[in-house]
Write a protein that holds these residues in place. Sequence first.
Motif, PDB file in Angstrom:
ATOM      1  N   TYR A   6      13.345  21.912  -4.152  1.00  0.00           N
ATOM      2  CA  TYR A   6      12.382  21.260  -4.776  1.00  0.00           C
ATOM      3  C   TYR A   6      12.603  19.757  -4.535  1.00  0.00           C
ATOM      4  CZ  TYR A   6      12.707  25.647  -7.100  1.00  0.00           C
ATOM      5  OH  TYR A   6      12.551  26.834  -7.685  1.00  0.00           O
ATOM      6  N   ASN A 103       5.331  22.486 -18.423  1.00  0.00           N
ATOM      7  CA  ASN A 103       6.308  23.324 -17.593  1.00  0.00           C
ATOM      8  C   ASN A 103       5.744  24.444 -16.855  1.00  0.00           C
ATOM      9  OD1 ASN A 103       8.256  21.400 -17.912  1.00  0.00           O
ATOM     10  ND2 ASN A 103       9.164  22.373 -19.881  1.00  0.00           N
ATOM     11  N   GLU A 104       4.873  25.276 -17.638  1.00  0.00           N
ATOM     12  CA  GLU A 104       4.557  26.529 -17.066  1.00  0.00           C
ATOM     13  C   GLU A 104       3.701  26.280 -15.974  1.00  0.00           C
ATOM     14  OE1 GLU A 104       2.287  25.393 -20.823  1.00  0.00           O
ATOM     15  OE2 GLU A 104       4.138  25.940 -20.316  1.00  0.00           O
ATOM     16  N   TYR A 106       4.018  23.574 -13.842  1.00  0.00           N
ATOM     17  CA  TYR A 106       4.791  22.819 -12.971  1.00  0.00           C
ATOM     18  C   TYR A 106       5.438  24.020 -12.342  1.00  0.00           C
ATOM     19  CZ  TYR A 106       8.153  19.988 -10.686  1.00  0.00           C
ATOM     20  OH  TYR A 106       9.103  19.435 -10.033  1.00  0.00           O
ATOM     21  N   ASN A 107       6.226  24.809 -13.167  1.00  0.00           N
ATOM     22  CA  ASN A 107       6.983  25.998 -12.583  1.00  0.00           C
ATOM     23  C   ASN A 107       6.249  27.172 -11.680  1.00  0.00           C
ATOM     24  OD1 ASN A 107       9.336  24.747 -13.944  1.00  0.00           O
ATOM     25  ND2 ASN A 107       9.043  26.137 -15.813  1.00  0.00           N
ATOM     26  N   GLU A 111       6.962  27.696  -7.716  1.00  0.00           N
ATOM     27  CA  GLU A 111       7.146  29.305  -7.216  1.00  0.00           C
ATOM     28  C   GLU A 111       6.255  29.630  -6.136  1.00  0.00           C
ATOM     29  OE1 GLU A 111       6.811  31.521 -10.787  1.00  0.00           O
ATOM     30  OE2 GLU A 111       8.655  30.875 -11.533  1.00  0.00           O
TER      31      GLU A 111
END
Length: 155
Positions: A6, A103-104, A106-107, A111
């Motif tokens: 990252y 966050n959901e 961004y994460n 991935e």
Amino acid sequence: MIESNYAHQLQDLIEAVDYIPVHIGADTLKKTLYSAIIHKWNRWTNNFPLPIDSIIMRDKLWVILNPTFPYRDAIARNFFKSGKKGAQIFKSGKIIIHFHIPNEIYNTMLEQRDRDESEAEKRVREEQIRNNKIIVPDFVVGAYFYASSNIALLI
């Protein structure tokens, strides 16, 4: 930058925008800033979707900037100071507006980016094998020795 998969951080996506009217509304401000930053987001994320409605706009104290009625003065409080006798005096300056990406999103983007990078690396290796090219490892450790009489130097 962080040394990891990252390696990119959102501070890489900072964009300066000039000539924003002091009495701009939150919706118009968000659209203006989104237009200024989306090309960097797309390049950094390999065009991962970022709907404008999913972004939370915040000020430097992390307070959410929501649309208000009337649709104006989203940032005006940062530029008007109380003067003598309580009169409001305009003072020009700069402010920072943060785009908070949940966050959901961004994460999920991280991935997807990892999967895209892994697939690209795999395609390169397969192409090298098909073309009978030598595959050079990403990291090589070696030692070189120089010897003279009784002394050996490791470099």
